[in-house]
Design a protein around this motif. Structure first.
Motif, PDB file in Angstrom:
ATOM      1  N   GLY A  45       6.298  -1.706  -2.150  1.00  0.00           N
ATOM      2  CA  GLY A  45       5.237  -2.649  -1.875  1.00  0.00           C
ATOM      3  C   GLY A  45       3.906  -2.151  -2.411  1.00  0.00           C
ATOM      4  O   GLY A  45       3.775  -0.985  -2.793  1.00  0.00           O
ATOM      5  N   ALA A  46       2.912  -3.027  -2.444  1.00  0.00           N
ATOM      6  CA  ALA A  46       1.624  -2.661  -3.031  1.00  0.00           C
ATOM      7  C   ALA A  46       0.514  -3.456  -2.377  1.00  0.00           C
ATOM      8  O   ALA A  46       0.738  -4.537  -1.818  1.00  0.00           O
ATOM      9  N   ASP A  62     -14.374   2.476   5.779  1.00  0.00           N
ATOM     10  CA  ASP A  62     -13.772   3.766   6.124  1.00  0.00           C
ATOM     11  C   ASP A  62     -12.596   3.949   5.169  1.00  0.00           C
ATOM     12  O   ASP A  62     -11.435   3.722   5.528  1.00  0.00           O
ATOM     13  N   ALA A  63     -12.921   4.340   3.924  1.00  0.00           N
ATOM     14  CA  ALA A  63     -11.923   4.349   2.860  1.00  0.00           C
ATOM     15  C   ALA A  63     -10.762   5.276   3.175  1.00  0.00           C
ATOM     16  O   ALA A  63      -9.599   4.943   2.927  1.00  0.00           O
ATOM     17  N   GLU A  64     -11.055   6.442   3.730  1.00  0.00           N
ATOM     18  CA  GLU A  64      -9.986   7.409   3.984  1.00  0.00           C
ATOM     19  C   GLU A  64      -8.962   6.843   4.965  1.00  0.00           C
ATOM     20  O   GLU A  64      -7.743   6.929   4.734  1.00  0.00           O
ATOM     21  N   ALA A  65      -9.420   6.244   6.054  1.00  0.00           N
ATOM     22  CA  ALA A  65      -8.499   5.698   7.050  1.00  0.00           C
ATOM     23  C   ALA A  65      -7.716   4.514   6.496  1.00  0.00           C
ATOM     24  O   ALA A  65      -6.496   4.402   6.701  1.00  0.00           O
ATOM     25  N   TYR A  66      -8.424   3.638   5.782  1.00  0.00           N
ATOM     26  CA  TYR A  66      -7.747   2.446   5.267  1.00  0.00           C
ATOM     27  C   TYR A  66      -6.679   2.827   4.244  1.00  0.00           C
ATOM     28  O   TYR A  66      -5.531   2.352   4.304  1.00  0.00           O
ATOM     29  N   LEU A  67      -7.027   3.687   3.282  1.00  0.00           N
ATOM     30  CA  LEU A  67      -6.086   4.034   2.224  1.00  0.00           C
ATOM     31  C   LEU A  67      -4.930   4.884   2.755  1.00  0.00           C
ATOM     32  O   LEU A  67      -3.805   4.760   2.298  1.00  0.00           O
ATOM     33  N   ARG A  68      -5.209   5.723   3.753  1.00  0.00           N
ATOM     34  CA  ARG A  68      -4.130   6.515   4.344  1.00  0.00           C
ATOM     35  C   ARG A  68      -3.102   5.581   4.999  1.00  0.00           C
ATOM     36  O   ARG A  68      -1.888   5.838   4.941  1.00  0.00           O
ATOM     37  N   ALA A  69      -3.565   4.501   5.591  1.00  0.00           N
ATOM     38  CA  ALA A  69      -2.667   3.581   6.286  1.00  0.00           C
ATOM     39  C   ALA A  69      -1.758   2.801   5.328  1.00  0.00           C
ATOM     40  O   ALA A  69      -0.778   2.195   5.765  1.00  0.00           O
ATOM     41  N   GLN A  70      -2.071   2.807   4.030  1.00  0.00           N
ATOM     42  CA  GLN A  70      -1.268   2.047   3.074  1.00  0.00           C
ATOM     43  C   GLN A  70      -0.015   2.786   2.630  1.00  0.00           C
ATOM     44  O   GLN A  70       0.880   2.202   2.020  1.00  0.00           O
ATOM     45  N   VAL A  75      -1.333   1.568  -4.263  1.00  0.00           N
ATOM     46  CA  VAL A  75      -2.653   0.972  -4.069  1.00  0.00           C
ATOM     47  C   VAL A  75      -3.291   0.759  -5.437  1.00  0.00           C
ATOM     48  O   VAL A  75      -3.483   1.711  -6.200  1.00  0.00           O
ATOM     49  N   VAL A  76      -3.600  -0.493  -5.743  1.00  0.00           N
ATOM     50  CA  VAL A  76      -4.275  -0.852  -6.990  1.00  0.00           C
ATOM     51  C   VAL A  76      -5.739  -1.106  -6.674  1.00  0.00           C
ATOM     52  O   VAL A  76      -6.063  -1.938  -5.816  1.00  0.00           O
ATOM     53  N   ILE A  77      -6.625  -0.374  -7.353  1.00  0.00           N
ATOM     54  CA  ILE A  77      -8.066  -0.543  -7.133  1.00  0.00           C
ATOM     55  C   ILE A  77      -8.708  -0.970  -8.441  1.00  0.00           C
ATOM     56  O   ILE A  77      -8.754  -0.202  -9.410  1.00  0.00           O
ATOM     57  N   PHE A 104       5.123  10.390  -6.765  1.00  0.00           N
ATOM     58  CA  PHE A 104       4.600   9.491  -7.788  1.00  0.00           C
ATOM     59  C   PHE A 104       4.152   8.164  -7.162  1.00  0.00           C
ATOM     60  O   PHE A 104       4.449   7.860  -6.016  1.00  0.00           O
ATOM     61  N   GLY A 105       3.459   7.378  -7.977  1.00  0.00           N
ATOM     62  CA  GLY A 105       3.152   6.010  -7.598  1.00  0.00           C
ATOM     63  C   GLY A 105       2.228   5.863  -6.419  1.00  0.00           C
ATOM     64  O   GLY A 105       2.467   5.054  -5.518  1.00  0.00           O
ATOM     65  N   HIS A 106       1.146   6.620  -6.385  1.00  0.00           N
ATOM     66  CA  HIS A 106       0.199   6.507  -5.276  1.00  0.00           C
ATOM     67  C   HIS A 106      -0.890   5.477  -5.558  1.00  0.00           C
ATOM     68  O   HIS A 106      -1.142   4.590  -4.753  1.00  0.00           O
ATOM     69  N   PHE A 107      -1.554   5.625  -6.730  1.00  0.00           N
ATOM     70  CA  PHE A 107      -2.726   4.796  -7.012  1.00  0.00           C
ATOM     71  C   PHE A 107      -2.747   4.365  -8.483  1.00  0.00           C
ATOM     72  O   PHE A 107      -2.441   5.162  -9.376  1.00  0.00           O
ATOM     73  N   LEU A 108      -3.132   3.112  -8.698  1.00  0.00           N
ATOM     74  CA  LEU A 108      -3.397   2.576 -10.029  1.00  0.00           C
ATOM     75  C   LEU A 108      -4.852   2.117 -10.032  1.00  0.00           C
ATOM     76  O   LEU A 108      -5.236   1.235  -9.267  1.00  0.00           O
ATOM     77  N   LEU A 109      -5.659   2.749 -10.881  1.00  0.00           N
ATOM     78  CA  LEU A 109      -7.098   2.524 -10.908  1.00  0.00           C
ATOM     79  C   LEU A 109      -7.478   1.833 -12.210  1.00  0.00           C
ATOM     80  O   LEU A 109      -7.104   2.290 -13.293  1.00  0.00           O
TER      81      LEU A 109
END
Length: 393
Positions: A45-46, A62-70, A75-77, A104-109
């Motif tokens: 999922g994404a 609260d970027a740290e809390a929000y992104l940790r919860a994903q 996560v695509v930013i 792998f596959g943590h973040f796509l920026l």
């Protein structure tokens, strides 16, 4: 929608190689569309965040809390350059996910300004991030979508321009694109840089497509200093709108030209900057040959295998190669571009190839047949040369 060949490489990098990928390219080139395709099929999922939207930015209060919860989702930013402070947060989260077994596959920026993003991400994400450049639609992608190369040449490779219902809509889209960059992006990335002056420079570079960069001459025309022109060209290059093709500079016992050649990277933008709205307008304008050359060179550079490098070669005596491919420190392929159905290499092309000992000598022209020419060269179509290059990769 035109399938993009970068999709498989992006998917591989995210799923097999690195925790994060920075996808770079100009606005409207298709980064968001490609990212959404990847996200829609991601096994875990994404979530997609667009930092131009106030609602998405608030989710990152609260970027740290929000992104940790994903976790473990991808996560695509999008528009990551609007929040450079996120890179420090991402480093810790990537390390946490790695420790939990997700490699792998943590973040796509996604972003538009290459130098700023690469500097910011390298400072905090060293060893955790890969970089991919996304360019406008290329000749091979257009051919796969059954689009004529002349349509690609005239309109350029930005999908909305290329696929517009008619030439007038395509031309209007490109004019709006140029205006948007000057009115919106320039103030964001370079707030002290006058957008009107940059627009004049952009148009001058279109008139001189493929010419040598003469900063003093451009500075005199614009009423600014040569270092100021250098900064302007740096910005256009950083935004993936202009390419500086550097001269081959090895010691060959010749007096070599040392200035780079400058191309507006998308041929459709060249034509829009010059007010050329139809193919007949382009064909009747002096820029036609250099515009076609720019499209071919831009297309071929994108096809080169990893490790190959692209240059041009020119001596003060008139020997010249439009595109010189280097591998392992030595030149292996010379390419001349001719917008003619009966191409013939210039004498200077043969002299340059002899200077460098290049055996593979190609003259790209608008046709599709391959046949021998003088000076050991062969005429070939652009798609055929792309196939040869990619088969060798």
């Amino acid at each position: 929608m035109i399938p993009r060949k970068l999709a498989s490489e992006l998917h591989y990098r995210l799923s097999q190689a690195v925790p994060a990928v920075v996808l770079l390219g100009p606005r409207q080139v298709g980064k968001t569309t490609l990212a959404r395709q990847i996200a829609a099929s991601w096994p875990q999922g994404a979530v997609y965040l667009d930092l131009e939207l106030p609602s998405d930015r608030r989710r990152l209060d609260d970027a740290e809390a929000y992104l940790r919860a994903q976790a473990p989702r991808l996560v695509v930013i999008d528009e990551i350059h609007r929040a450079p402070e996120l890179f420090a947060v991402l480093r810790g989260l990537i390390d946490e996910r790695r420790a939990a077994g997700q490699r792998f596959g943590h973040f796509l920026l996604l972003g538009s300004a290459a130098l700023d993003l690469m500097r910011q991400s390298r400072e905090t994400l060293a060893g955790r991030v890969a970089y991919l450049d996304m360019a406008p639609v290329g000749a091979d992608e257009a051919a796969d979508a059954s689009l004529p190369i002349d349509q690609l040449w005239q309109r350029g490779g930005f999908p909305d321009s290329l696929l517009a219902a008619d030439d007038a809509l395509s031309f209007s889209w490109r004019q709006d694109f140029i205006r948007s960059y000057l009115e919106r992006d320039v103030p964001m990335f370079a707030p002290r840089m006058p957008a009107e002056t940059l627009g004049r420079l952009w148009t001058m570079l279109a008139h001189q497509q493929g010419g040598l960069l003469n900063q003093a001459q451009l500075a005199g025309s614009l009423g600014v200093s040569a270092p100021t022109v250098a900064r302007y060209v740096d910005l256009l290059s950083d935004l993936h709108l202009v390419r500086r093709l550097m001269p081959w500079s090895a010691n060959v016992g010749k007096r070599l030209v040392k200035s780079p050649k400058v191309y507006v990277r998308d041929s459709g933008l060249v034509h829009a900057l010059l007010g050329l709205s139809t193919l007949d307008d382009v064909l009747g304008h002096p820029v036609a040959g250099s515009s076609y050359e720019g499209m071919v060179i831009e297309t071929l550079i994108r096809q080169l295998p990893a490790g190959d490098r692209a240059w041009f070669y020119r001596t003060h005596e008139g020997a010249e190669i439009d595109l010189l491919v280097e591998r392992g420190g030595r030149p292996v392929m010379a390419i001349e571009v001719k917008r003619s159905t009966a191409p013939s290499p210039d004498r200077g092309f043969g002299l340059a190839c002899d200077d460098l000992g290049v055996a593979q000598r190609w003259v790209v022209y608008p046709g599709s047949e391959t046949f021998p020419l003088r000076q050991g060269a062969q005429a070939t179509g652009l798609l055929d040369l792309i196939a040869r290059i990619t088969d060798r990769a």
